[in-house]
Write a protein that holds these residues in place. Structure first.
Motif, mmCIF file in Angstrom:
data_model
loop_
_atom_site.group_PDB
_atom_site.id
_atom_site.type_symbol
_atom_site.label_atom_id
_atom_site.label_comp_id
_atom_site.label_asym_id
_atom_site.label_seq_id
_atom_site.Cartn_x
_atom_site.Cartn_y
_atom_site.Cartn_z
ATOM 1 N N LEU A 207 70.984 110.654 21.809
ATOM 2 C CA LEU A 207 72.321 110.093 21.587
ATOM 3 C C LEU A 207 72.209 108.762 20.856
ATOM 4 O O LEU A 207 71.520 107.851 21.326
ATOM 5 C CB LEU A 207 73.046 109.881 22.922
ATOM 6 N N PRO A 208 72.866 108.627 19.702
ATOM 7 C CA PRO A 208 72.875 107.326 19.030
ATOM 8 C C PRO A 208 73.722 106.329 19.806
ATOM 9 O O PRO A 208 74.647 106.718 20.531
ATOM 10 C CB PRO A 208 73.510 107.638 17.661
ATOM 11 N N GLU A 209 73.396 105.071 19.688
ATOM 12 C CA GLU A 209 74.177 104.050 20.378
ATOM 13 C C GLU A 209 75.581 103.992 19.792
ATOM 14 O O GLU A 209 75.772 104.092 18.582
ATOM 15 C CB GLU A 209 73.509 102.679 20.259
ATOM 16 N N SER A 210 76.557 103.834 20.677
ATOM 17 C CA SER A 210 77.948 103.747 20.232
ATOM 18 C C SER A 210 78.480 102.341 20.484
ATOM 19 O O SER A 210 78.011 101.633 21.373
ATOM 20 C CB SER A 210 78.819 104.769 20.975
ATOM 21 N N THR A 211 79.437 101.947 19.672
ATOM 22 C CA THR A 211 80.034 100.623 19.790
ATOM 23 C C THR A 211 81.299 100.703 20.627
ATOM 24 O O THR A 211 82.182 101.520 20.358
ATOM 25 C CB THR A 211 80.374 100.057 18.395
ATOM 26 N N LYS A 212 81.369 99.862 21.656
ATOM 27 C CA LYS A 212 82.568 99.791 22.492
ATOM 28 C C LYS A 212 83.231 98.441 22.250
ATOM 29 O O LYS A 212 82.634 97.397 22.509
ATOM 30 C CB LYS A 212 82.206 99.947 23.969
ATOM 31 N N ILE A 213 84.444 98.469 21.752
ATOM 32 C CA ILE A 213 85.139 97.231 21.407
ATOM 33 C C ILE A 213 86.533 97.240 22.015
ATOM 34 O O ILE A 213 87.279 98.213 21.864
ATOM 35 C CB ILE A 213 85.252 97.060 19.878
ATOM 36 N N GLY A 214 86.887 96.167 22.694
ATOM 37 C CA GLY A 214 88.245 96.009 23.209
ATOM 38 C C GLY A 214 89.057 95.156 22.247
ATOM 39 O O GLY A 214 88.537 94.612 21.272
#
Length: 404
Positions: A207-214
């Motif tokens: 799994l590639p790293e995913s970006t979590k942004i609020g």
């Protein structure tokens, strides 16, 4: 050792005929496999396990019976050679798997089990992925042995080039196909030698790293204060804010909130994902939202928000299906209508409410408290999740080198 015998079952069909079956016996336990052929009782020779010549198709049917008996005996011996303690049920699965060694029937069984378990969200996503894979292989069935590393690499290129699907989503397709393979192996419908995943020269899923942004605090304030005259738009905002005010509560739990969950100015609820129980103080901002829905209240145990009203909440599949529709509709309103009206810069979806709380919490709140708020069973889960939203150390290190 298991014994295989052809028998005429004792319970007759409506037309007076009796079904033929393979009987497998081991350790005084018996299992039957029906051969989908029926004959009259006086047409069966029990001692010779054969159809009498009085039957119009006796020769063809006896050849069929003999073939099936030999196949069952061979499979039984093979299974017992691999494991002497194998059960009669396991031998039956070896002789007659739930589905054959082809992909499409196993994929349908995989989907059926997800549906029966009430997992609508997973079912809907997996169904779509499996349809796209089936279209890729020409819309027909395919043997597992033909789903090679080369074919899967070609499928990956098709998803990326022709369908413009992201690398992260392509991984989900491979995980789905792998799950069907794993099921077929577990059902003993497939030999492990055909498994195209893991190991050298095979497909390795990572799994590639995913970006979590609020969204920013300024955008949260804009969402709170913007004037929305459309009741549907206001409802979408209320759902988002309720999720955010309750430490990023999952939208599925927001939609399931009942009036009886609020007692003594606190919220007491069980998280749907892991059944963990907890309690949170009722913020004044949530109280103002609840007041908007109080006129719709019909009983103390009524749902606060109207999206799931009228559903049988014990029907897990239908509930999750309705939640998925409600979330999709809410996200569309948030992105297409509220974002431009409120002039919000960041992406606005129901799940972003959870990311927003985590972003604004940063490293200000102790991990043990965040673990409690997020209802994580293990603090390491909290550490992994929250690390995505903490930038202070990296920012300070960069500043120390290049200056502020």
């Amino acid at each position: 050792m298991a014994k295989v015998k052809i028998v005429l079952r004792k319970k007759p069909n409506k037309d007076g005929t009796f079904p033929l079956a393979l009987r497998i016996t081991k350790d005084r336990k018996t299992s039957y496999i029906y051969l989908k052929h029926n004959i009259k009782e006086n047409e069966w020779n029990e001692a010779e396990q054969s159809v009498k010549s009085s039957h119009p198709n006796s020769k063809r049917l006896n050849n069929f019976i003999l073939k099936k008996k030999h196949e069952a005996s061979d499979k039984s011996i093979e299974a017992e050679t691999q494991n002497d303690d194998i059960s009669v049920k396991a031998i039956k699965r070896k002789v007659k798997p739930v589905t054959g060694a082809t992909f499409v029937p196993q994929a349908q069984l995989f989907l059926d089990r997800l549906k029966n378990a009430g997992n609508f969200n997973v079912y809907a996503a997996e169904k779509c992925r499996l349809k796209i894979f089936k279209d890729f292989i020409g819309g027909h069935d395919i043997a597992f042995s033909d789903i090679t590393v080369g074919l899967l690499e070609k499928f990956k290129r098709h998803l990326k080039s022709d369908r413009k699907i992201s690398d992260r989503t392509i991984v989900n397709y491979l995980i789905t196909i792998r799950a069907v393979f794993n099921q077929a192996i577990k059902e003993e419908s497939l030999d492990k030698k055909y498994y195209p995943f893991g190991g050298e020269d095979k497909i390795n899923i990572k799994l590639p790293e995913s970006t979590k942004i609020g969204i920013s605090l300024d955008d949260v304030v804009k969402l709170e204060t913007v004037k929305l005259t459309n009741p549907t738009h206001d409802h979408a905002r209320n759902l988002w804010l309720t999720s955010y005010y309750f430490a990023g509560m999952r939208i599925s739990d927001v939609l399931r909130l009942r009036w009886s969950d609020f007692q003594n100015e606190r919220l007491h609820y069980t998280m749907g994902k892991n059944n963990k129980v907890g309690s949170l103080k009722l913020p004044e901002k949530v109280q103002r939202i609840l007041e908007k829905y109080e006129p719709l209240k019909t009983s103390p145990d009524d749902l606060v928000f109207p999206n799931l009203k009228g559903l049988d909440l014990k029907n897990t599949f239908e509930v999750k299906k309705k939640i998925a529709y409600a979330v999709n509709r809410c996200n569309k309103i948030l992105q297409e209508y509220i974002t431009p009206i409120a002039k919000i810069q960041g992406k606005l979806t129901t799940h972003v409410a959870r990311h927003t709380f985590a972003t604004l919490a940063g490293d200000k709140v102790p991990l043990q408290m965040l673990q409690k708020l997020y209802r994580h069973s293990d603090v390491r889960t909290t550490m992994g999740y929250q690390s995505t939203f903490i930038y202070k150390d990296a920012d300070e290190a960069l500043e120390a080198v290049i200056g502020s």
